[in-house]
Design a protein around this motif. Structure first.
Motif, PDB file in Angstrom:
ATOM      1  N   GLY A 133      44.519  43.790  39.238  1.00 45.10           N
ATOM      2  CA  GLY A 133      44.167  44.393  40.517  1.00 45.10           C
ATOM      3  C   GLY A 133      44.553  43.517  41.697  1.00 45.10           C
ATOM      4  O   GLY A 133      44.925  44.022  42.768  1.00 45.10           O
ATOM      5  N   THR A 134      44.481  42.205  41.520  1.00 46.72           N
ATOM      6  CA  THR A 134      44.822  41.292  42.609  1.00 46.72           C
ATOM      7  C   THR A 134      46.292  41.427  42.990  1.00 46.72           C
ATOM      8  O   THR A 134      46.633  41.533  44.175  1.00 46.72           O
ATOM      9  CB  THR A 134      44.496  39.839  42.195  1.00 46.72           C
ATOM     10  N   SER A 140      34.134  40.940  35.651  1.00 43.36           N
ATOM     11  CA  SER A 140      33.848  42.149  36.421  1.00 43.36           C
ATOM     12  C   SER A 140      32.346  42.403  36.397  1.00 43.36           C
ATOM     13  O   SER A 140      31.579  41.622  35.853  1.00 43.36           O
ATOM     14  CB  SER A 140      34.602  43.350  35.846  1.00 43.36           C
ATOM     15  N   LEU A 174      38.673  42.308  41.131  1.00 39.32           N
ATOM     16  CA  LEU A 174      39.956  42.980  40.900  1.00 39.32           C
ATOM     17  C   LEU A 174      40.651  42.420  39.663  1.00 39.32           C
ATOM     18  O   LEU A 174      41.450  43.104  39.023  1.00 39.32           O
ATOM     19  CB  LEU A 174      40.866  42.818  42.119  1.00 39.32           C
ATOM     20  N   ASP A 184      39.589  35.945  44.223  1.00 47.38           N
ATOM     21  CA  ASP A 184      38.873  37.049  43.582  1.00 47.38           C
ATOM     22  C   ASP A 184      37.761  36.467  42.709  1.00 47.38           C
ATOM     23  O   ASP A 184      38.014  35.578  41.880  1.00 47.38           O
ATOM     24  CB  ASP A 184      39.857  37.862  42.729  1.00 47.38           C
ATOM     25  N   GLY A 224      41.082  47.120  37.532  1.00 46.46           N
ATOM     26  CA  GLY A 224      41.726  46.463  38.667  1.00 46.46           C
ATOM     27  C   GLY A 224      42.644  47.430  39.406  1.00 46.46           C
ATOM     28  O   GLY A 224      42.617  47.525  40.640  1.00 46.46           O
ATOM     29  N   GLN A 265      38.766  43.749  31.517  1.00 44.85           N
ATOM     30  CA  GLN A 265      38.024  42.651  32.133  1.00 44.85           C
ATOM     31  C   GLN A 265      36.717  42.440  31.364  1.00 44.85           C
ATOM     32  O   GLN A 265      36.312  43.276  30.565  1.00 44.85           O
ATOM     33  CB  GLN A 265      37.775  42.972  33.610  1.00 44.85           C
TER      34      GLN A 265
END
Lengths: 335, 335
Positions: free
Chosen positions: B240-241, B279, B236, B261, B203, B163
């Motif tokens: 991550g999402t 991030s 995330l 997000d 994430g 990220q």
């Protein structure tokens, strides 16, 4: 409800109490003048781990477990844990506490963190946001030297104003359960920067913030040093302590009659080669969670001030020519 | 008083309100899809300073000044400032805020810090420990890369799951003054560690903690995702999402219908080469203090969840083979 007293002080109405405490220190601290006060000590700097950092996490975990055990509580009984340390990204806390499953509030106030964590835990308990909360901090001589100064293997020489980072951890359990002693008042500190740039003289960098927070507290509460059994500072050491006396004298307060510094209690500075005294998040934490609490239990203490002192420097900021700001947070503990 | 709701959630009775906010971002963020929402942007990564770290401090200072100016308040009107960032020893905050003379509560929750600071400021205002409190965090792409990965000059290649740390800062002023919107509920997160060790996949490291905090909140309040206009997670990113959707589905919640997000809002990931998304502490902070607040003002939002997500790693812990624990804190903002 919390009540604002004067400009900077917060009064707590519901007497959040210290119902339990745990401490653990290293070999040098155990061999010092108050070594018999701590619950446990380690003789191996690695504490059975593979690195000093992992050992520090283990110290913090052990201090919490000790406090829980003494109170006959389990992690499920704790609503919040307020924790911090000196390591980059506070890994002493996050790795030491990850297995407890307690909501985690990470703090960074350098060596001021024990008063900060206790203050926040007390406010949470006072206002009903928690029934039981833990405050804990740690430091480790070897992990701190590697991070802030030089790896120990280099054998660097320390200056006379340098302090010795305490290997240790202290944890308190704060609860709404009626119990003595309790946290009565809190003063959070402002950042003070007197342009000190010597990274081997933390005492001088922290003394102005200690003076500012104490002055605010005395003015807000209309009290003087004589009103308290003892006024503990965290880790000003010999240099910072003398500076604090001088700064307080200019403000009209004679601190000497009531003052003790945790950094000057923990070692025999000459015999143990600690130079200007002890320092680190674990210094004031381990002494609060042992020596000081024992004196409340024995009835020696009825009303004290406990103020941890922090130097907000980073190796990066010092390399970039920045000065060292200080911050000091104060709690008033009573029976 | 705060009220405990269920196991982990805290309800606030006195409606601590967001009365002002300020945001500032970098050039890349300004050029992104929501770039017009931020109060200010910088075109020079150094922001007129001599280092990226000093620039980051300047970002945080500017976000606070902007929020103060909009509310027509001065630093003397503020009782406490809750702040944190990603830099070692949180120097973004301590150096950025030292001139304000406001009592300073330093926090470390990695990228979860904006929800943490807002939550603590809200509890202080709710219980009377502060009348006005500021919550602020920051991050800077160049200072974060140097610290966590490699100095930019090395020209290292980034992985697809990596990220992009947001250059930016966001500040809120929380006050007891009756004003909309207000913080209604808070859930502090537990540390979750699913043994993720890939430092280029934050994430995945944070998704389990996001799931744990959301699940606790929904269970405590007996609500479901459909009860909220939007559920914002901090950063995330795309990896991550998807993991969070899967984890929540296993718990019986369909998050997709309401989720956004912040890390996926701030850049055009393909066009701007941001890979898995934005991030950093400044990501959710700058979006909360602009985009989200604007939608409350326009009446689009009435009831949202804002949950910043943090990965509690350190370069040291990763070098020592540790996994990456995550923590996520949640606030419920309402009109």
């Amino acid at each position: 409800m919390a009540i604002k007293i004067g400009k900077r002080t917060i009064g707590l109405e519901n007497r959040p109490s210290i119902i339990s405490y745990g401490s653990i220190v290293g070999k040098k601290e155990h061999e010092g003048p108050i070594g018999h006060e701590f619950d446990q000590f380690i003789t191996d700097s690695f504490f059975g781990q593979k690195s000093f950092e992992k050992a520090e996490s283990q110290l913090q975990k052990t201090a919490v477990e000790t406090a829980l055990k003494k109170a006959n509580l389990s992690p499920e009984n704790i609503d919040k844990i307020f924790a911090g340390d000196l390591l980059n990204q506070c890994i002493g806390s996050s790795f030491g506490l990850r297995e407890f499953g307690i909501p985690f509030i990470g703090l960074y106030g350098a060596c001021s963190t024990m008063a900060l964590s206790t203050a926040l835990a007390s406010i949470f308990v006072d206002c009903g946001a928690a029934e039981n909360a833990i405050a804990v901090t740690s430091s480790h001589f070897c992990s701190a030297e590697r991070q802030y100064r030089f790896p120990l293997n280099y054998g660097s020489q320390r200056t006379p104003t340098a302090q010795w980072t305490v290997t240790g951890s202290g944890a308190l359990i704060i609860s709404k359960a009626e119990h003595k002693p309790y946290i009565d008042k809190i003063t959070f500190g402002e950042i003070e920067d007197y342009d000190i740039t010597d990274v081997n003289n933390m005492g001088a960098a922290m003394a102005p913030s200690a003076c500012s927070t104490l002055k605010n507290f005395f003015e807000d509460t209309n009290t003087t040093p004589e009103d308290y059994d003892v006024i503990y500072t965290g880790d000003l050491g010999s240099v910072g302590t003398l500076l604090l006396y001088e700064l307080m004298e200019r403000e009209g307060y004679d601190l000497k009659c009531r003052h003790a510094d945790c950094g000057l209690l923990i070692y025999d500075n000459e015999g143990q080669d600690a130079h200007a005294g002890g320092s680190g998040c674990g210094c004031s934490a381990s002494i609060l969670a042992s020596f000081i609490m024992h004196r409340f239990e024995s009835g020696d203490f009825k009303n004290i001030l406990f103020m941890s002192t922090g130097a907000l420097l980073s190796p990066t900021s010092s390399f970039q020519g920045e000065s060292i700001p200080g911050v000091s947070h104060l709690i008033n503990i009573k029976i």
